[in-house]
Structures are given as structure tokens and as C-alpha cells.
Design a protein around this motif. Sequence first.
Motif, PDB file in Angstrom:
ATOM      1  N   ALA A 112      32.014 -10.873  -1.866  1.00  0.00           N
ATOM      2  CA  ALA A 112      31.977  -9.417  -1.642  1.00  0.00           C
ATOM      3  C   ALA A 112      31.866  -9.091  -0.155  1.00  0.00           C
ATOM      4  CB  ALA A 112      30.800  -8.813  -2.413  1.00  0.00           C
ATOM      5  N   ASP A 113      31.008  -9.836   0.550  1.00  0.00           N
ATOM      6  CA  ASP A 113      30.863  -9.615   1.997  1.00  0.00           C
ATOM      7  C   ASP A 113      32.181  -9.883   2.714  1.00  0.00           C
ATOM      8  OD1 ASP A 113      28.215  -8.970   1.619  1.00  0.00           O
ATOM      9  OD2 ASP A 113      27.466 -10.958   2.177  1.00  0.00           O
ATOM     10  N   LEU A 114      32.872 -10.924   2.302  1.00  0.00           N
ATOM     11  CA  LEU A 114      34.156 -11.256   2.929  1.00  0.00           C
ATOM     12  C   LEU A 114      35.182 -10.167   2.660  1.00  0.00           C
ATOM     13  CD1 LEU A 114      36.068 -13.192   4.403  1.00  0.00           C
ATOM     14  CD2 LEU A 114      36.473 -14.341   2.203  1.00  0.00           C
ATOM     15  N   ALA A 115      35.224  -9.672   1.446  1.00  0.00           N
ATOM     16  CA  ALA A 115      36.198  -8.635   1.102  1.00  0.00           C
ATOM     17  C   ALA A 115      35.966  -7.371   1.937  1.00  0.00           C
ATOM     18  CB  ALA A 115      36.111  -8.315  -0.386  1.00  0.00           C
ATOM     19  N   LYS A 116      34.692  -6.988   2.115  1.00  0.00           N
ATOM     20  CA  LYS A 116      34.381  -5.792   2.919  1.00  0.00           C
ATOM     21  C   LYS A 116      34.797  -5.995   4.379  1.00  0.00           C
ATOM     22  CE  LYS A 116      30.649  -2.631   4.127  1.00  0.00           C
ATOM     23  NZ  LYS A 116      31.018  -2.629   5.544  1.00  0.00           N
ATOM     24  N   ALA A 117      34.525  -7.202   4.913  1.00  0.00           N
ATOM     25  CA  ALA A 117      34.871  -7.471   6.311  1.00  0.00           C
ATOM     26  C   ALA A 117      36.380  -7.461   6.500  1.00  0.00           C
ATOM     27  CB  ALA A 117      34.286  -8.809   6.725  1.00  0.00           C
ATOM     28  N   GLU A 118      37.110  -7.995   5.523  1.00  0.00           N
ATOM     29  CA  GLU A 118      38.577  -7.986   5.624  1.00  0.00           C
ATOM     30  C   GLU A 118      39.122  -6.562   5.564  1.00  0.00           C
ATOM     31  OE1 GLU A 118      39.724 -12.345   3.704  1.00  0.00           O
ATOM     32  OE2 GLU A 118      39.462 -10.619   2.363  1.00  0.00           O
ATOM     33  N   ALA A 119      38.483  -5.721   4.743  1.00  0.00           N
ATOM     34  CA  ALA A 119      38.919  -4.315   4.666  1.00  0.00           C
ATOM     35  C   ALA A 119      38.656  -3.589   5.974  1.00  0.00           C
ATOM     36  CB  ALA A 119      38.203  -3.623   3.508  1.00  0.00           C
ATOM     37  N   ASP A 120      37.486  -3.829   6.558  1.00  0.00           N
ATOM     38  CA  ASP A 120      37.165  -3.199   7.853  1.00  0.00           C
ATOM     39  C   ASP A 120      38.154  -3.636   8.927  1.00  0.00           C
ATOM     40  OD1 ASP A 120      35.017  -1.976   6.670  1.00  0.00           O
ATOM     41  OD2 ASP A 120      33.532  -3.444   7.400  1.00  0.00           O
TER      42      ASP A 120
ATOM     43  N   SER B 283      41.211  -4.609   8.470  1.00  0.00           N
ATOM     44  CA  SER B 283      42.507  -3.969   8.192  1.00  0.00           C
ATOM     45  C   SER B 283      42.527  -2.528   8.692  1.00  0.00           C
ATOM     46  CB  SER B 283      42.782  -4.019   6.684  1.00  0.00           C
ATOM     47  OG  SER B 283      44.002  -3.380   6.378  1.00  0.00           O
ATOM     48  N   ASN B 284      41.426  -1.806   8.503  1.00  0.00           N
ATOM     49  CA  ASN B 284      41.362  -0.412   8.969  1.00  0.00           C
ATOM     50  C   ASN B 284      41.430  -0.344  10.493  1.00  0.00           C
ATOM     51  OD1 ASN B 284      41.148   0.589   6.371  1.00  0.00           O
ATOM     52  ND2 ASN B 284      38.887   0.539   6.361  1.00  0.00           N
ATOM     53  N   LEU B 285      40.726  -1.226  11.165  1.00  0.00           N
ATOM     54  CA  LEU B 285      40.748  -1.239  12.630  1.00  0.00           C
ATOM     55  C   LEU B 285      42.145  -1.540  13.151  1.00  0.00           C
ATOM     56  CD1 LEU B 285      37.386  -3.106  13.394  1.00  0.00           C
ATOM     57  CD2 LEU B 285      37.921  -0.692  13.857  1.00  0.00           C
ATOM     58  N   GLU B 286      42.831  -2.442  12.487  1.00  0.00           N
ATOM     59  CA  GLU B 286      44.196  -2.793  12.918  1.00  0.00           C
ATOM     60  C   GLU B 286      45.131  -1.599  12.711  1.00  0.00           C
ATOM     61  OE1 GLU B 286      44.250  -7.628  12.147  1.00  0.00           O
ATOM     62  OE2 GLU B 286      44.835  -6.268  10.537  1.00  0.00           O
ATOM     63  N   ASP B 287      44.905  -0.845  11.613  1.00  0.00           N
ATOM     64  CA  ASP B 287      45.750   0.328  11.361  1.00  0.00           C
ATOM     65  C   ASP B 287      45.500   1.417  12.386  1.00  0.00           C
ATOM     66  OD1 ASP B 287      46.835  -0.904   9.173  1.00  0.00           O
ATOM     67  OD2 ASP B 287      45.510   0.070   7.705  1.00  0.00           O
ATOM     68  N   GLU B 288      44.259   1.534  12.864  1.00  0.00           N
ATOM     69  CA  GLU B 288      43.897   2.594  13.801  1.00  0.00           C
ATOM     70  C   GLU B 288      43.983   2.160  15.264  1.00  0.00           C
ATOM     71  OE1 GLU B 288      39.971   3.574  12.594  1.00  0.00           O
ATOM     72  OE2 GLU B 288      40.577   4.407  10.642  1.00  0.00           O
ATOM     73  N   ALA B 289      44.438   0.982  15.509  1.00  0.00           N
ATOM     74  CA  ALA B 289      44.485   0.465  16.887  1.00  0.00           C
ATOM     75  C   ALA B 289      45.361   1.362  17.760  1.00  0.00           C
ATOM     76  CB  ALA B 289      45.011  -0.957  16.878  1.00  0.00           C
ATOM     77  N   ASP B 290      44.832   1.657  18.990  1.00  0.00           N
ATOM     78  CA  ASP B 290      45.597   2.495  19.928  1.00  0.00           C
ATOM     79  C   ASP B 290      45.946   1.749  21.209  1.00  0.00           C
ATOM     80  OD1 ASP B 290      43.146   2.258  21.136  1.00  0.00           O
ATOM     81  OD2 ASP B 290      42.618   4.385  20.944  1.00  0.00           O
ATOM     82  N   GLY B 291      45.660   0.443  21.231  1.00  0.00           N
ATOM     83  CA  GLY B 291      45.997  -0.358  22.394  1.00  0.00           C
ATOM     84  C   GLY B 291      44.981  -0.331  23.494  1.00  0.00           C
ATOM     85  N   SER B 292      43.913   0.430  23.306  1.00  0.00           N
ATOM     86  CA  SER B 292      42.876   0.486  24.338  1.00  0.00           C
ATOM     87  C   SER B 292      42.021  -0.770  24.298  1.00  0.00           C
ATOM     88  CB  SER B 292      41.997   1.715  24.120  1.00  0.00           C
ATOM     89  OG  SER B 292      41.273   1.584  22.903  1.00  0.00           O
ATOM     90  N   ASP B 293      41.294  -0.985  25.406  1.00  0.00           N
ATOM     91  CA  ASP B 293      40.409  -2.156  25.474  1.00  0.00           C
ATOM     92  C   ASP B 293      39.332  -2.079  24.402  1.00  0.00           C
ATOM     93  OD1 ASP B 293      41.857  -3.071  27.579  1.00  0.00           O
ATOM     94  OD2 ASP B 293      40.432  -2.386  29.130  1.00  0.00           O
TER      95      ASP B 293
ATOM     96  N   ALA C 143      36.098  -8.544  17.328  1.00  0.00           N
ATOM     97  CA  ALA C 143      34.784  -8.753  16.707  1.00  0.00           C
ATOM     98  C   ALA C 143      34.906  -8.815  15.187  1.00  0.00           C
ATOM     99  CB  ALA C 143      33.836  -7.635  17.118  1.00  0.00           C
ATOM    100  N   ALA C 144      35.783  -7.978  14.615  1.00  0.00           N
ATOM    101  CA  ALA C 144      35.976  -7.966  13.165  1.00  0.00           C
ATOM    102  C   ALA C 144      36.611  -9.271  12.687  1.00  0.00           C
ATOM    103  CB  ALA C 144      36.826  -6.758  12.765  1.00  0.00           C
ATOM    104  N   GLU C 145      37.551  -9.790  13.478  1.00  0.00           N
ATOM    105  CA  GLU C 145      38.189 -11.065  13.118  1.00  0.00           C
ATOM    106  C   GLU C 145      37.178 -12.206  13.112  1.00  0.00           C
ATOM    107  OE1 GLU C 145      42.751 -10.320  14.778  1.00  0.00           O
ATOM    108  OE2 GLU C 145      41.234 -11.245  16.066  1.00  0.00           O
ATOM    109  N   SER C 146      36.265 -12.187  14.083  1.00  0.00           N
ATOM    110  CA  SER C 146      35.224 -13.229  14.139  1.00  0.00           C
ATOM    111  C   SER C 146      34.309 -13.142  12.918  1.00  0.00           C
ATOM    112  CB  SER C 146      34.408 -13.086  15.420  1.00  0.00           C
ATOM    113  OG  SER C 146      35.206 -13.291  16.567  1.00  0.00           O
ATOM    114  N   GLN C 147      33.972 -11.890  12.524  1.00  0.00           N
ATOM    115  CA  GLN C 147      33.110 -11.724  11.354  1.00  0.00           C
ATOM    116  C   GLN C 147      33.795 -12.224  10.087  1.00  0.00           C
ATOM    117  OE1 GLN C 147      32.053  -7.672  10.370  1.00  0.00           O
ATOM    118  NE2 GLN C 147      30.167  -8.326   9.329  1.00  0.00           N
ATOM    119  N   VAL C 148      35.069 -11.947   9.940  1.00  0.00           N
ATOM    120  CA  VAL C 148      35.830 -12.434   8.774  1.00  0.00           C
ATOM    121  C   VAL C 148      35.808 -13.962   8.725  1.00  0.00           C
ATOM    122  CG1 VAL C 148      38.148 -12.645   7.798  1.00  0.00           C
ATOM    123  CG2 VAL C 148      37.305 -10.405   8.534  1.00  0.00           C
TER     124      VAL C 148
END
Length: 422
Positions: A128-136, A138-148, A156-161
Motif C-alpha cells: 500500500a505504501d508503495l502504491a501511494k508513493a508511485e501515485a504521488d 505520477s502526479n508530480l511528473e504530470d505537473e512538472a513545469d521544468g523548474s528546479d 525525491a519521489a523517485e527515491s521514495q518509490v
Amino acid sequence: MPQISFNRARLRAWGIPAVALVAGAGLGVGAMALWGPDASGSADAMARDAMAAESGGEQTVTVGLETLEESIDASGTLAAVSSSDLSFEASGAVTKVNVEEGDTVEKGDVIAVIDTLQLTASLRSAEADLAKAEADLSNLEDEADGSDSSDAQIEAAESQVAVLQENVDDAEDAMDDAKLVADISGLVTSQPYEVGDVVSGGSSSGSGSGDASGMGGGSTTAATTTESSSVTIVGQDEWTVSVSLSEADVAEIAEGDQVTFTSEDLDEEFFGVVSDIANLPTTTGGSATYAVELTVTGTVEGLYEGTSVEASIVTLRETDVLAVPANAITTTDGVSTVTVVADDGTTEEREVTTGETIGSYTKITDGLSEGEKIQMTVMQSGGTGTGDAEDMMQQFGGEMPTGGEMPDGMTFPGGGQMPGGQ
């Protein structure tokens, strides 16, 4: 390996020569084990032969082809080549036991199982923890604007996954560890677990030689239980015997030499080879001995760890040799003769050419042919009962042969296979 006592060389003739008994004379019951009974095999004939041996006399024997053998005797105990100590790596209560001490198992068999309720809960939580981290992520990747800032959040999300994926893997391994699985085939010599025992997983060095199964321990695992420590499996396919020999005896043997094994616990002989000879001696009390490892060949039923065995290491073996008992030959001034018995019972002294003597037999290279009969003197035993047999055994090199000739490569009933001749 234990240091084992040894006996000096034993000499045997495997072949049993044919016999023609002279009326009123014989070797007695003990010697007839060597030369064979008379045609009738009756108790009266055996008793008559024993009486003849008591007073001394002449025995007629038939010249034949023999298998002559010289060997060195040693004692040791059987040890399995492969063994394994298994324990639970996971913690929990034992809920199922499939195998008891004394059972045989195949590699991959499930020996026991512990309660998986807590393990299952841990796995579901990690998933369950892994599924939530993967969803988070995915959302960050969808909202990425190219900023630092956006890139840092995604990293950080990839490391947590990655961390949570390792947690899931560990939980899955723990589920596997709830099953104690045999990593080799063999006999279970120790099984401490009972339903209801609580085990606490841990790890330590084991003695097994099998491969880790990946499910429930292996030869490098151990655990703590309310009773004992681990399940022990002893392989039944490969066996060795360790013996210690003197420097003089070691000089007579070589790797690959044939070995005959006997045991009071087994009805049949079985066979093997010399597989290893130590280069350096072990010195005890000023005496140097060398460790020698003997390997059992073929498939032998009924062998168990720790069984005491006697090993006869063959140092010389010659087959189909024309030979006669050494005490049938008289040598005077370098000329050897035997007393040949004709079919009509008459005798003649005949000169023969002899070869080496092996045990109680001397090779004949000229002067005699297979099937001829010769006369030999039976020495007076000078005793009664078992002493007669012992005295007569001395006349034939100290030991009665145990049976017929053993062709190279033959498989014996209930025993291993004799390797090829030397």
C-alpha cells in the motif's frame, strides 16, 4: 576427521581352488572354508577331515587359476558427503509440520510452516505504501513545469518509490521464509519443531553443502525455537570413510586404489576407491600417521552416518594366475619341486619354476598345468576347537577367503560397484 586405528596388511586369495580329497586325510572344517567341502558335503566327511588335520597328513589339491590379492586394513566410520542445517529466517508460531526425524526428503520438500498472518499484514502494508508513493510520483511528473523545484520534487519521489519497493521485496521474502524447505535430498536426522513452537528468525553459519532454496532458510541459516535449533538433513547418495595409516602403509597405496568395505551392521560387502591422501602427517606421541579418505562407489542401500566399517585397501591384485599353496612346494639347493598326483593315485616329484609368493600362494610359471593335482602336507594343529581353525588359517596366510572371484566392474547384490582392476 577422526584418527582411526589400523591393521597391517591382509593377504587374500579370492578364487577357491577345486579339491580332490585323499581318503583318510583332510584339512578339517576350518580349512574347508578355503578349499571347499568334499563331493558329498556331509557332516561325516567334515568330521573325518577334522580328525585328519588333528593328526597331520597329506592333502591333494587341484591346480587352478587364482585371483591373488594383497591389501592393507583400516577402520573408520561412514560420513555423508553432503549435509545441511536448516532453520526459519522469519519469526512466528509453527502452524504445520510435514516431516519428522527419520523421514527422507527430496530437495524442495516443505518441512514446516510458521504463521503468516503478521507477515501477510506486513506485506500488504508495504504494498500500500508503495502504491501511494508511485501515485504521488505520477502526479508530480504530470505537473512538472521544468523548474528546479519541480525536478527536485520528482527526484525525491523517485527515491521514495525505490525504498518502498525494497520494503515490498523484503516482505515477499519473509513470506517465503515462512516455509522451511529442504535444500538437499536425504535423511532427516534432526527435526526439533512442533506445532505451536514460537521461532525467532536469525542467521548464522550452517554446515550444509546444498544450494540455498530461496524459500525458508538454507544451509546458511539458523533460528531460535522453544526446543532446539535446526533441522539436519544428511545426504544418502555419496559417502566417505576417513582412516589414518602409518608412513609405511601410506607408501604402499595410491589414489584410485580399490577398497572393499565390510560392517557388522551390513550383510554385504560394498566397494570404493582411495580418493585423497594427506601430504603432511599428524604426529601423536612420536608416531606419524597420514589421513586417507576413501570414497564409496556405486549405490549402496542401508548406509548411515557414523556406521563403523572395516576397509581393505587393495595394493596388489592379479587375476587368472596359475598358483599353488606355498607349502606344497619344496625348495632344495635352489630347485623347487612339487608332488604331482596321477589319476591312478601314484605320485611323482616334478621340478617347477616359481614366481613371487603373494600371501599363502606361489605363482607357477612352468612345470604345472591347470587341472593337475598336487600333494601338500597339512601340519598338525596341536589343539582342539576353535584353535584348530586358527592354526590352519596360519598355514594359509592367516585368513580364509570370503568368496569367489570378483570380476572388475561387477555390481554385487546389496552393495556398490567394484571399480576397474589395477
